[in-house]
Design a protein around this motif. Structure first.
Motif, PDB file in Angstrom:
ATOM      1  N   ASN A  95       0.827  -1.204   0.000  1.00 59.20           N
ATOM      2  CA  ASN A  95       0.000   0.000   0.000  1.00 59.20           C
ATOM      3  C   ASN A  95       0.865   1.258   0.000  1.00 59.20           C
ATOM      4  N   THR A  96       1.947   1.243   0.782  1.00 56.11           N
ATOM      5  CA  THR A  96       2.832   2.403   0.845  1.00 56.11           C
ATOM      6  C   THR A  96       3.534   2.637  -0.480  1.00 56.11           C
ATOM      7  N   VAL A  97       3.980   1.562  -1.117  1.00 56.21           N
ATOM      8  CA  VAL A  97       4.643   1.692  -2.412  1.00 56.21           C
ATOM      9  C   VAL A  97       3.697   2.273  -3.453  1.00 56.21           C
ATOM     10  N   VAL A  98       2.455   1.795  -3.472  1.00 61.56           N
ATOM     11  CA  VAL A  98       1.472   2.304  -4.435  1.00 61.56           C
ATOM     12  C   VAL A  98       1.219   3.790  -4.201  1.00 61.56           C
ATOM     13  N   LEU A  99       1.044   4.186  -2.945  1.00 63.39           N
ATOM     14  CA  LEU A  99       0.795   5.596  -2.641  1.00 63.39           C
ATOM     15  C   LEU A  99       2.006   6.461  -2.980  1.00 63.39           C
ATOM     16  N   ALA A 100       3.202   5.995  -2.642  1.00 64.89           N
ATOM     17  CA  ALA A 100       4.405   6.805  -2.847  1.00 64.89           C
ATOM     18  C   ALA A 100       4.703   6.993  -4.325  1.00 64.89           C
ATOM     19  N   PHE A 101       4.681   5.921  -5.097  1.00 66.15           N
ATOM     20  CA  PHE A 101       5.046   6.037  -6.503  1.00 66.15           C
ATOM     21  C   PHE A 101       3.919   6.651  -7.331  1.00 66.15           C
ATOM     22  N   ILE A 163     -12.465   9.621  -0.561  1.00 68.50           N
ATOM     23  CA  ILE A 163     -12.056   8.935   0.657  1.00 68.50           C
ATOM     24  C   ILE A 163     -11.913   7.437   0.378  1.00 68.50           C
ATOM     25  N   ASN A 164     -10.858   6.846   0.950  1.00 78.24           N
ATOM     26  CA  ASN A 164     -10.530   5.422   0.778  1.00 78.24           C
ATOM     27  C   ASN A 164     -10.109   5.084  -0.648  1.00 78.24           C
ATOM     28  N   THR A 165      -9.612   6.071  -1.376  1.00 76.10           N
ATOM     29  CA  THR A 165      -9.033   5.835  -2.698  1.00 76.10           C
ATOM     30  C   THR A 165      -7.624   6.425  -2.719  1.00 76.10           C
ATOM     31  N   PRO A 166      -6.721   5.887  -3.526  1.00 68.69           N
ATOM     32  CA  PRO A 166      -5.369   6.467  -3.586  1.00 68.69           C
ATOM     33  C   PRO A 166      -5.347   7.911  -4.061  1.00 68.69           C
ATOM     34  N   PHE A 167      -6.363   8.322  -4.820  1.00 68.81           N
ATOM     35  CA  PHE A 167      -6.387   9.703  -5.313  1.00 68.81           C
ATOM     36  C   PHE A 167      -6.483  10.711  -4.176  1.00 68.81           C
ATOM     37  N   PRO A 239      -2.812  10.328   5.523  1.00 66.67           N
ATOM     38  CA  PRO A 239      -3.345   8.996   5.189  1.00 66.67           C
ATOM     39  C   PRO A 239      -4.289   8.439   6.241  1.00 66.67           C
ATOM     40  N   MET A 240      -4.047   8.754   7.501  1.00 69.25           N
ATOM     41  CA  MET A 240      -4.945   8.263   8.544  1.00 69.25           C
ATOM     42  C   MET A 240      -6.341   8.861   8.398  1.00 69.25           C
ATOM     43  N   LEU A 241      -6.433  10.108   7.927  1.00 67.69           N
ATOM     44  CA  LEU A 241      -7.720  10.765   7.774  1.00 67.69           C
ATOM     45  C   LEU A 241      -8.475  10.296   6.541  1.00 67.69           C
ATOM     46  N   VAL A 242      -7.777  10.144   5.431  1.00 66.60           N
ATOM     47  CA  VAL A 242      -8.462   9.871   4.162  1.00 66.60           C
ATOM     48  C   VAL A 242      -8.504   8.387   3.816  1.00 66.60           C
ATOM     49  N   ARG A 248      -6.378  -0.519   3.232  1.00 65.17           N
ATOM     50  CA  ARG A 248      -5.782   0.434   2.291  1.00 65.17           C
ATOM     51  C   ARG A 248      -4.733   1.328   2.938  1.00 65.17           C
ATOM     52  N   GLN A 249      -4.474   1.156   4.207  1.00 65.31           N
ATOM     53  CA  GLN A 249      -3.593   2.066   4.920  1.00 65.31           C
ATOM     54  C   GLN A 249      -2.122   1.754   4.653  1.00 65.31           C
ATOM     55  N   PRO A 250      -1.261   2.786   4.657  1.00 64.69           N
ATOM     56  CA  PRO A 250       0.184   2.553   4.536  1.00 64.69           C
ATOM     57  C   PRO A 250       0.753   2.041   5.844  1.00 64.69           C
ATOM     58  N   ILE A 251       2.034   1.729   5.831  1.00 59.63           N
ATOM     59  CA  ILE A 251       2.641   1.075   6.982  1.00 59.63           C
ATOM     60  C   ILE A 251       2.754   2.015   8.178  1.00 59.63           C
ATOM     61  N   THR A 252       2.889   3.315   7.955  1.00 63.09           N
ATOM     62  CA  THR A 252       2.981   4.232   9.087  1.00 63.09           C
ATOM     63  C   THR A 252       1.687   4.247   9.895  1.00 63.09           C
ATOM     64  N   VAL A 253       0.559   4.278   9.207  1.00 63.81           N
ATOM     65  CA  VAL A 253      -0.737   4.276   9.896  1.00 63.81           C
ATOM     66  C   VAL A 253      -1.016   2.902  10.489  1.00 63.81           C
ATOM     67  N   ALA A 254      -0.651   1.848   9.760  1.00 61.13           N
ATOM     68  CA  ALA A 254      -0.925   0.498  10.247  1.00 61.13           C
ATOM     69  C   ALA A 254      -0.148   0.196  11.524  1.00 61.13           C
TER      70      ALA A 254
END
Length: 300
Positions: A95-101, A163-167, A239-242, A248-254
């Motif tokens: 999830n983090t890789v998808v969001l970052a790239f 909300i809950n989408t990568p966008f 990311p925690m808010l949206v 779908r959460q990245p590793i920091t939030v997880a």
């Protein structure tokens, strides 16, 4: 009359007089203070990383001791494997890789387009637009949090809820005034003769951007890319808010959500594994960062 190093020159304003620096005592004090400062900064930055990595190798009982230990009394490297398997960190890493790239791709497209338009095309009121962009850097992130969230919940003109989408992460990341300014500053230093030669050969604005400007801008593009990836990778609050859906959460939030139900040593192991990609990225591209930030003009 030549000014001797020991003479006091009023045009030279330094904390220590040049004459004192040439003496044996002055040189010794200078080297001592410089070494002490460098060691202090290194410890301030590296010791938290060491404490996190060494804590991940300790047992739960040793971490719970009232007197902390600098080195693990017993080494437990299996904590990393257990944290990876039992917590399902592979999914959060993906999830983090998808969001970052994804944010990196969107930032490159929009930042390059905006910077090239302001630099080469020079639209009417372009300086005013750039000034308004830079003014956003003066605002704290917390001041922009609520309006950005309301925009993501109900996108103007489209009426779409992201909300809950990568966008929800990708699109706000595009609004980065610093990257636009950095790219525009570099584009301004490209010799106009190159651009004029391309126009004489029949190249349009888009062709000049792709064939001339971008190949010359690799150092600054590398800097913008690293900033974009690191910015999204380490982000936590947005990311925690949206992205309230745990899947779908990245590793920091997880890691923050799982902290209450996992041993501390496994939590530290997860933090180490989340930090390693950024450290490796910086060590590999540190020369590109310096070259991109200090790139002044083209030679030749």
């Amino acid at each position: 009359m030549a000014v001797k190093p020991t003479d006091r020159d009023p045009s030279v304003r330094t904390l220590i007089a040049p004459g004192e620096m040439t003496g044996r005592t002055g040189r010794w004090i200078y080297r001592f203070v410089l070494t002490l400062t460098l060691v202090g900064f290194v410890l301030a930055f590296l010791f938290p990383l060491y404490w996190m990595a060494s804590g991940a190798l300790k047992s739960s009982a040793e971490l719970a001791r009232s007197t902390p230990t600098l080195l693990p009394r017993s080494w437990h490297p299996e904590n990393y494997g257990e944290a990876w398997s039992t917590l399902g960190l592979d999914r959060y890493f993906w999830n983090t890789v998808v969001l970052a790239f994804g944010a990196w791709a969107f930032q490159l497209v929009f930042a390059v387009a905006a910077a090239y338009a302001l630099s080469a095309l020079r639209p009417v009121l372009g300086n005013v637009l750039l000034g308004m962009m830079l003014a956003t850097l003066m605002l704290p992130v917390s001041a922009l949090l609520v309006p950005t969230y309301l925009t993501v919940v109900d996108v103007p003109l489209l009426g779409v809820n992201l909300i809950n989408t990568p966008f929800a992460v990708w699109l706000p990341a595009c609004a980065n005034a610093f990257n636009v300014f950095l790219l525009k500053r570099f584009f301004d230093q490209i010799p106009t003769e190159l651009l004029d030669s391309a126009r004489m050969d029949g190249a349009g604005s888009l062709r000049i951007l792709v064939s001339v400007v971008l190949p010359l801008s690799r150092p600054v593009l590398a800097v913008v890319s690293i900033f974009a990836i690191v910015g999204v990778w380490k982000d936590f609050l947005w990311p925690m808010l949206v992205l309230p859906d745990p899947a779908r959460q990245p590793i920091t939030v997880a890691l923050n959500a799982l902290a209450a139900d996992m041993p501390v040593n496994q939590l530290l192991a997860g933090m180490v594994m989340a930090s390693v990609p950024l450290l490796v990225l910086f060590l590999i591209f540190q020369r590109h960062i310096v070259a991109g930030l200090t790139a002044g003009s083209l030679k030749g």
